[in-house]
Design an enzyme around this catalytic site. Sequence first.
Site, PDB file in Angstrom:
ATOM      1  N   TRP A 132       0.924  -1.180  -0.058  1.00  0.00           N
ATOM      2  CA  TRP A 132       0.278  -0.062  -0.016  1.00  0.00           C
ATOM      3  C   TRP A 132       0.802   1.208  -0.045  1.00  0.00           C
ATOM      4  CZ3 TRP A 132      -2.063   2.680   4.919  1.00  0.00           C
ATOM      5  CH2 TRP A 132      -3.038   3.726   4.715  1.00  0.00           C
ATOM      6  N   ASP A 213      -1.662  -5.745   8.822  1.00  0.00           N
ATOM      7  CA  ASP A 213      -2.510  -4.855   8.274  1.00  0.00           C
ATOM      8  C   ASP A 213      -3.861  -5.407   7.950  1.00  0.00           C
ATOM      9  OD1 ASP A 213      -3.982  -2.664   7.369  1.00  0.00           O
ATOM     10  OD2 ASP A 213      -2.099  -1.901   6.196  1.00  0.00           O
ATOM     11  N   LYS A 248     -13.911  -0.586   5.362  1.00  0.00           N
ATOM     12  CA  LYS A 248     -14.307  -1.490   4.015  1.00  0.00           C
ATOM     13  C   LYS A 248     -15.589  -2.258   4.474  1.00  0.00           C
ATOM     14  CE  LYS A 248     -10.738   0.230   1.837  1.00  0.00           C
ATOM     15  NZ  LYS A 248      -9.885   1.247   2.580  1.00  0.00           N
TER      16      LYS A 248
END
Length: 399
Positions: A132, A213, A248
């Site tokens: 990311w 993560d 999300k």
Amino acid sequence: MSLFDSVTQAPADPILSITEAFKADSNPDKINLSVGVFVNDSGVTPILETVHESEKRLAASNTTKSYLPITGSPKYASLTQRLCFGEELADSFSGRIVTAQTPGGTGALRVAADFIKGNLNTNSAWLSNPTWANHKGIFATAGLETKVYSYFDAKSLRLDYPAFLESIKAIPSGDVVILHACCHNPTGADLSPKQWDEVAGIASEKGWIPLLDFAYQGFGSDIEEDAYAPRAFAKAGLPLFVCQSFSKNLGLYQDRVGALHIVVGSEDESKRVASQVKIAIRTNYSNPPAHGGAIVETILADSDLRTRWVKEVDDMRTRIHEVRHQFVTALADAGVSQDFSFLIDQKGMFSFTGLTKEQAITLRNEHSIYIVDSGRINVAGITSHNLSRLVSVLKDILG
């Protein structure tokens, strides 16, 4: 001479700047496959029905807007621990998991990075190649040297597991290794449960510190299976950091809701670690925002709402899986020579397409199709309304 003459222009964020360009584009047929948000087939990021219901309950029952504790709501901590680790494992680690309610997964990552830099004997944080885009900035700004380990084969567009294993076996004891728990961003290439067990064994043997993560629980396989990695590391008895996000899977993008979990070896360690986490938070944002966390609490604490929420996550994941199949089939039917079947094996919202930087720029500048320079796309941005045009343009570019 102005005080600010020495201030230089910062480079634009590689993803957010593309979103700004998309918004400014007047083409009615423009397509945004860059930003990392889920959209339905109408191109809308929906508010989940369970979120609507919980907000109604909160509006009727809230009596204060006072500050939360520095590490947030204890009830939130307990519920998110159970979601991350499972009820049985969370109970067995009672008193040995330090949890902080944070402003999103990004906030959790930054608090973890500050804690690591200030309290652990390590100066290095290892990131997957690729990872990311914000990972490097977060850990570097906290004062850690960022290094990379092998992960993805750019030719086959799949996980390069042998190179990955060789790479993590060489990481020194005490260094921090940032791993994507599921739905690897940006590649969509995940480890299997058997592979996660092997990685946990390597971490135990080599002595490096895993930091997971965990931004997409439920978007890969399901709520439970996607939590395999944090549970495998915890069962292995390793010190562990998990940075959890609800942007999300609850659609709480603008509410900034996350959690940092730190698994330690004893209740005494837990008290000392918690005291330092509080300092990291106090000197950063003092205490977390309450509203988004209260939504998470309401849903996870109510068995009916939780069941309905899991179904909503299942529906979002199913849409992403179906879009992958539709996209691959449409490309093949259109006669595109390149094989895109790898997209079906990948998980989550993101995939590397193998498109070059030059092709990405052509898509943006000449066709109003917005993807990042790396060739990464947000699969969820493909809808029944834009699929045909997207495939037609790609056929012209790829042949």
